[in-house]
Motif scaffolding. Structure first.
Motif, PDB file in Angstrom:
ATOM      1  N   ARG A   6      25.129  43.778  37.670  1.00  0.00           N
ATOM      2  CA  ARG A   6      26.532  44.416  37.149  1.00  0.00           C
ATOM      3  C   ARG A   6      27.400  43.205  36.803  1.00  0.00           C
ATOM      4  NH1 ARG A   6      26.897  50.198  40.386  1.00  0.00           N
ATOM      5  NH2 ARG A   6      24.411  51.007  39.250  1.00  0.00           N
ATOM      6  N   ARG A   7      28.817  43.911  36.552  1.00  0.00           N
ATOM      7  CA  ARG A   7      30.007  43.307  35.911  1.00  0.00           C
ATOM      8  C   ARG A   7      31.276  43.449  37.113  1.00  0.00           C
ATOM      9  NH1 ARG A   7      28.452  39.072  33.340  1.00  0.00           N
ATOM     10  NH2 ARG A   7      26.856  39.268  31.405  1.00  0.00           N
ATOM     11  N   THR A   8      30.909  44.314  38.184  1.00  0.00           N
ATOM     12  CA  THR A   8      31.626  44.759  39.051  1.00  0.00           C
ATOM     13  C   THR A   8      31.310  44.527  40.155  1.00  0.00           C
ATOM     14  OG1 THR A   8      30.986  47.341  38.506  1.00  0.00           O
ATOM     15  CG2 THR A   8      33.199  45.907  38.073  1.00  0.00           C
ATOM     16  N   TRP A   9      32.157  44.694  41.670  1.00  0.00           N
ATOM     17  CA  TRP A   9      31.723  44.747  42.662  1.00  0.00           C
ATOM     18  C   TRP A   9      32.471  45.523  43.595  1.00  0.00           C
ATOM     19  CZ3 TRP A   9      31.380  40.706  39.126  1.00  0.00           C
ATOM     20  CH2 TRP A   9      29.934  39.799  39.257  1.00  0.00           C
ATOM     21  N   VAL A  10      31.870  46.048  45.122  1.00  0.00           N
ATOM     22  CA  VAL A  10      32.731  46.514  45.868  1.00  0.00           C
ATOM     23  C   VAL A  10      33.345  45.182  46.883  1.00  0.00           C
ATOM     24  CG1 VAL A  10      33.404  48.105  47.101  1.00  0.00           C
ATOM     25  CG2 VAL A  10      32.766  48.941  45.248  1.00  0.00           C
ATOM     26  N   CYS A  11      34.732  45.243  46.924  1.00  0.00           N
ATOM     27  CA  CYS A  11      34.707  44.237  47.912  1.00  0.00           C
ATOM     28  C   CYS A  11      35.056  44.920  49.438  1.00  0.00           C
ATOM     29  CB  CYS A  11      37.085  43.564  47.584  1.00  0.00           C
ATOM     30  SG  CYS A  11      37.804  43.004  48.923  1.00  0.00           S
ATOM     31  N   PRO A  12      34.254  44.030  50.361  1.00  0.00           N
ATOM     32  CA  PRO A  12      34.315  44.610  51.173  1.00  0.00           C
ATOM     33  C   PRO A  12      34.897  44.780  52.319  1.00  0.00           C
ATOM     34  CG  PRO A  12      33.580  42.684  51.375  1.00  0.00           C
ATOM     35  CD  PRO A  12      34.026  42.735  49.796  1.00  0.00           C
ATOM     36  N   HIS A  13      36.921  44.027  51.671  1.00  0.00           N
ATOM     37  CA  HIS A  13      37.736  43.858  52.337  1.00  0.00           C
ATOM     38  C   HIS A  13      38.868  45.798  52.345  1.00  0.00           C
ATOM     39  CE1 HIS A  13      36.571  40.247  54.153  1.00  0.00           C
ATOM     40  NE2 HIS A  13      36.328  40.278  53.496  1.00  0.00           N
ATOM     41  N   CYS A  14      39.353  45.533  51.439  1.00  0.00           N
ATOM     42  CA  CYS A  14      40.136  46.026  50.870  1.00  0.00           C
ATOM     43  C   CYS A  14      39.263  47.467  49.637  1.00  0.00           C
ATOM     44  CB  CYS A  14      41.348  45.547  49.845  1.00  0.00           C
ATOM     45  SG  CYS A  14      40.844  45.124  48.144  1.00  0.00           S
ATOM     46  N   PHE A  15      38.153  47.230  49.355  1.00  0.00           N
ATOM     47  CA  PHE A  15      37.026  48.431  48.637  1.00  0.00           C
ATOM     48  C   PHE A  15      37.555  48.531  47.176  1.00  0.00           C
ATOM     49  CE2 PHE A  15      37.840  49.759  53.059  1.00  0.00           C
ATOM     50  CZ  PHE A  15      36.955  48.580  53.823  1.00  0.00           C
ATOM     51  N   ARG A  16      38.299  47.815  46.811  1.00  0.00           N
ATOM     52  CA  ARG A  16      38.144  48.041  45.259  1.00  0.00           C
ATOM     53  C   ARG A  16      37.381  47.649  44.401  1.00  0.00           C
ATOM     54  NH1 ARG A  16      43.015  46.446  47.359  1.00  0.00           N
ATOM     55  NH2 ARG A  16      45.002  47.806  47.414  1.00  0.00           N
ATOM     56  N   ARG A  17      37.104  47.945  43.533  1.00  0.00           N
ATOM     57  CA  ARG A  17      36.268  48.136  42.152  1.00  0.00           C
ATOM     58  C   ARG A  17      37.041  47.005  41.577  1.00  0.00           C
ATOM     59  NH1 ARG A  17      31.365  48.681  40.844  1.00  0.00           N
ATOM     60  NH2 ARG A  17      31.232  49.764  42.623  1.00  0.00           N
ATOM     61  N   VAL A  18      36.562  45.477  41.838  1.00  0.00           N
ATOM     62  CA  VAL A  18      36.288  44.136  41.510  1.00  0.00           C
ATOM     63  C   VAL A  18      35.576  43.645  40.129  1.00  0.00           C
ATOM     64  CG1 VAL A  18      38.758  43.769  43.001  1.00  0.00           C
ATOM     65  CG2 VAL A  18      35.953  42.691  42.942  1.00  0.00           C
ATOM     66  N   GLY A  19      35.924  42.785  39.454  1.00  0.00           N
ATOM     67  CA  GLY A  19      35.839  42.407  38.277  1.00  0.00           C
ATOM     68  C   GLY A  19      36.042  40.857  38.554  1.00  0.00           C
ATOM     69  N   ARG A  20      34.912  40.116  37.835  1.00  0.00           N
ATOM     70  CA  ARG A  20      35.003  38.449  37.445  1.00  0.00           C
ATOM     71  C   ARG A  20      36.713  38.176  37.318  1.00  0.00           C
ATOM     72  NH1 ARG A  20      30.331  37.192  33.028  1.00  0.00           N
ATOM     73  NH2 ARG A  20      31.493  34.576  34.143  1.00  0.00           N
ATOM     74  N   ASP A  21      37.933  38.784  36.591  1.00  0.00           N
ATOM     75  CA  ASP A  21      38.294  38.364  35.838  1.00  0.00           C
ATOM     76  C   ASP A  21      39.318  38.636  37.610  1.00  0.00           C
ATOM     77  OD1 ASP A  21      38.423  40.968  36.489  1.00  0.00           O
ATOM     78  OD2 ASP A  21      40.773  42.021  34.870  1.00  0.00           O
ATOM     79  N   ARG A  22      39.128  39.257  38.926  1.00  0.00           N
ATOM     80  CA  ARG A  22      40.119  39.390  39.843  1.00  0.00           C
ATOM     81  C   ARG A  22      38.901  38.646  41.294  1.00  0.00           C
ATOM     82  NH1 ARG A  22      43.104  44.162  39.669  1.00  0.00           N
ATOM     83  NH2 ARG A  22      43.962  42.849  41.576  1.00  0.00           N
ATOM     84  N   LEU A  23      38.325  37.587  40.863  1.00  0.00           N
ATOM     85  CA  LEU A  23      37.618  36.692  41.292  1.00  0.00           C
ATOM     86  C   LEU A  23      38.054  35.221  41.522  1.00  0.00           C
ATOM     87  CD1 LEU A  23      33.782  37.955  42.130  1.00  0.00           C
ATOM     88  CD2 LEU A  23      35.641  38.806  43.180  1.00  0.00           C
ATOM     89  N   ALA A  24      37.972  34.795  42.709  1.00  0.00           N
ATOM     90  CA  ALA A  24      38.791  33.725  42.444  1.00  0.00           C
ATOM     91  C   ALA A  24      38.169  32.507  43.605  1.00  0.00           C
ATOM     92  CB  ALA A  24      40.352  33.167  42.146  1.00  0.00           C
ATOM     93  N   TYR A  25      38.147  31.480  43.204  1.00  0.00           N
ATOM     94  CA  TYR A  25      37.431  30.191  44.214  1.00  0.00           C
ATOM     95  C   TYR A  25      38.562  29.654  45.307  1.00  0.00           C
ATOM     96  CZ  TYR A  25      32.962  30.064  41.963  1.00  0.00           C
ATOM     97  OH  TYR A  25      32.139  30.251  41.007  1.00  0.00           O
ATOM     98  N   ALA A  26      38.236  29.272  46.469  1.00  0.00           N
ATOM     99  CA  ALA A  26      38.724  29.075  47.622  1.00  0.00           C
ATOM    100  C   ALA A  26      39.530  27.388  48.294  1.00  0.00           C
ATOM    101  CB  ALA A  26      39.373  30.067  48.398  1.00  0.00           C
ATOM    102  N   CYS A  27      40.803  27.256  46.993  1.00  0.00           N
ATOM    103  CA  CYS A  27      40.434  25.582  47.859  1.00  0.00           C
ATOM    104  C   CYS A  27      39.872  25.629  49.477  1.00  0.00           C
ATOM    105  CB  CYS A  27      41.683  25.137  47.288  1.00  0.00           C
ATOM    106  SG  CYS A  27      41.542  23.342  47.380  1.00  0.00           S
ATOM    107  N   PRO A  28      39.347  24.555  49.630  1.00  0.00           N
ATOM    108  CA  PRO A  28      39.076  24.153  51.175  1.00  0.00           C
ATOM    109  C   PRO A  28      40.293  23.184  51.729  1.00  0.00           C
ATOM    110  CG  PRO A  28      37.779  22.423  49.542  1.00  0.00           C
ATOM    111  CD  PRO A  28      38.313  23.740  48.960  1.00  0.00           C
ATOM    112  N   THR A  29      41.217  22.767  50.887  1.00  0.00           N
ATOM    113  CA  THR A  29      42.002  21.737  51.163  1.00  0.00           C
ATOM    114  C   THR A  29      43.308  22.715  51.966  1.00  0.00           C
ATOM    115  OG1 THR A  29      41.446  20.108  50.574  1.00  0.00           O
ATOM    116  CG2 THR A  29      43.087  19.651  51.128  1.00  0.00           C
ATOM    117  N   ALA A  30      44.181  22.234  53.108  1.00  0.00           N
ATOM    118  CA  ALA A  30      45.082  23.331  53.662  1.00  0.00           C
ATOM    119  C   ALA A  30      46.021  22.345  52.912  1.00  0.00           C
ATOM    120  CB  ALA A  30      44.983  22.314  54.995  1.00  0.00           C
ATOM    121  N   GLY A  31      46.996  22.779  51.982  1.00  0.00           N
ATOM    122  CA  GLY A  31      48.219  23.288  51.255  1.00  0.00           C
ATOM    123  C   GLY A  31      48.162  23.125  50.371  1.00  0.00           C
ATOM    124  N   CYS A  32      47.033  22.894  49.318  1.00  0.00           N
ATOM    125  CA  CYS A  32      46.419  22.889  48.463  1.00  0.00           C
ATOM    126  C   CYS A  32      46.545  24.071  47.837  1.00  0.00           C
ATOM    127  CB  CYS A  32      44.597  22.222  48.371  1.00  0.00           C
ATOM    128  SG  CYS A  32      45.080  22.495  46.183  1.00  0.00           S
TER     129      CYS A  32
END
Length: 366
Positions: A6-32
């Motif tokens: 599927r192209r959407t998922w339910v966020c288990p934190h805010c429970f909104r249905r999100v697609g690929r455009d509402r997902l992003a990678y988190a940078c592991p470097t503090a302050g970046c």
């Protein structure tokens, strides 16, 4: 919940249905600033930060900023939510069930319970574990204004299917310890408890002291008779609306209705009552025992003249079961200190979860 492909998922934190455009990678470097990560493909599995050059795998929901569990897009699992009115024991149930899964029950079921983030681990210890298992005291009542963050765990179990193939089944357990007052009206439930609409299954806790016909008297009880039945109907109506169920059709997601404080019932039951039994140990679902408990509870509801609760479940739900459990093993002492010498001795708190695992194909019938 989202499913593979599927192209959407339910966020288990805010429970909104999100697609690929509402997902992003988190940078592991503090302050970046994570430059370039928002343009990376969230389904690729990894990305390289354009700011610091480090590779990263964790994804986050841009709608709320929280990280998604590892592998969540591949196996989002089934979302199980918890509901119950004031006094039904939601806080104690959360604290004890999670502890049991982390200390013994998980190993018995060959199931791994993994907190989805550091906040879940810290909140569980601060809100539940330190009271129940360190201070040996009941969990403080959840304040009405305390929205809090949900505790999000992933319960994964691998089972062998046909021709030796192994399948991983996942439940995403969302425990949002909201005050029971949030269930007091349909409007508050619909506006403040969005997690219920996203649920694939729900566990509804019922306080037996709240059932006027039950042979239980507690001078300290502060609830109006019939409150649990009213909350149950509100939850079911909300779920029916969220899942597009109308008219004479029935809600098809599993609904577990669990009477808490079963230790108060024991003196009023015969010695051979199914509600006295302990669960047969092992990673199996005991269908005969489940039927015996469900049938006896239906008979008790009728004896207590609680026909409406049973009839409403039959009328509104295609898939429901009745449970009886005790989170502490006996009522707490005056002031909230635990009995049994300060020990938590739960009775069948895992039963609703085992039924759901079986319903979702993750636990075989024994």
């Amino acid at each position: 919940m989202g499913r593979p492909g599927r192209r959407t998922w339910v966020c288990p934190h805010c429970f909104r249905r999100v697609g690929r455009d509402r997902l992003a990678y988190a940078c592991p470097t503090a302050g970046c600033d994570g430059r370039g990560l928002t343009r990376a493909d969230p389904l690729a599995g990894t990305a390289v930060c354009g700011g610091c050059g480090r590779a990263t795998t964790p994804l986050c929901c841009t709608a709320c900023g929280n990280r998604l569990p590892e592998g969540y897009l591949r196996t989002p699992g089934r979302l199980v939510a918890l509901a119950g009115p004031v006094g039904s024991g939601k806080s104690t149930y959360i604290g004890v069930l999670v502890h049991e899964l982390l200390h013994g029950l998980g190993a018995e079921l060959d199931a791994a319970l993994v907190p989805c983030d550091d906040d879940t681990m810290a909140d569980y210890h601060e809100r539940y574990e330190r009271h129940l298992y360190d201070a040996r005291h009941t969990v403080p009542k959840t304040a009405e204004h305390d929205g809090g963050r949900p505790l999000v765990h992933r319960l994964a179990r691998t089972r062998r299917g046909r021709w030796g193939r192994r399948h991983e089944e996942v439940l995403t357990l969302v425990f949002l310890d909201t005050a029971g007052e949030h269930f007091a009206s349909q409007e508050r439930l619909e506006t403040e408890l969005r997690y219920l609409a996203a649920a694939d299954a729900v566990i509804v806790l019922v306080d037996p002291l709240d059932l006027p016909g039950a042979p239980l008297k507690d001078p300290g009880a502060d609830g109006a008779p019939g409150r649990s039945g009213e909350v149950l109907v509100r939850v079911l109506n909300h779920l029916r609306s969220a899942h597009g169920v109308g008219g004479a059709d029935k809600l098809r997601i599993p609904v577990a209705v669990a009477l808490t404080k079963a230790d108060l019932l024991w003196p009023h039951l015969p010695e051979n009552s199914a509600l006295h039994r302990t669960r047969r140990p092992g990673p199996v679902f005991d269908a005969d025992d489940r039927l015996a408990v469900h049938t006896e509870l239906r008979a008790l509801l009728r004896r207590w003249h609680e026909h409406q609760l049973d009839l409403r479940l039959e009328r509104l739900c295609a898939d429901h079961q009745l449970f009886a459990l005790s989170t502490l093993g006996e009522p707490p002492l005056a002031g909230g200190a635990l009995g049994h010498g300060g020990l938590v001795r739960p009775h069948r708190v895992e039963d609703p979860l085992l039924w759901l695992l079986h319903r979702f194909g993750a636990l075989d019938r024994g």
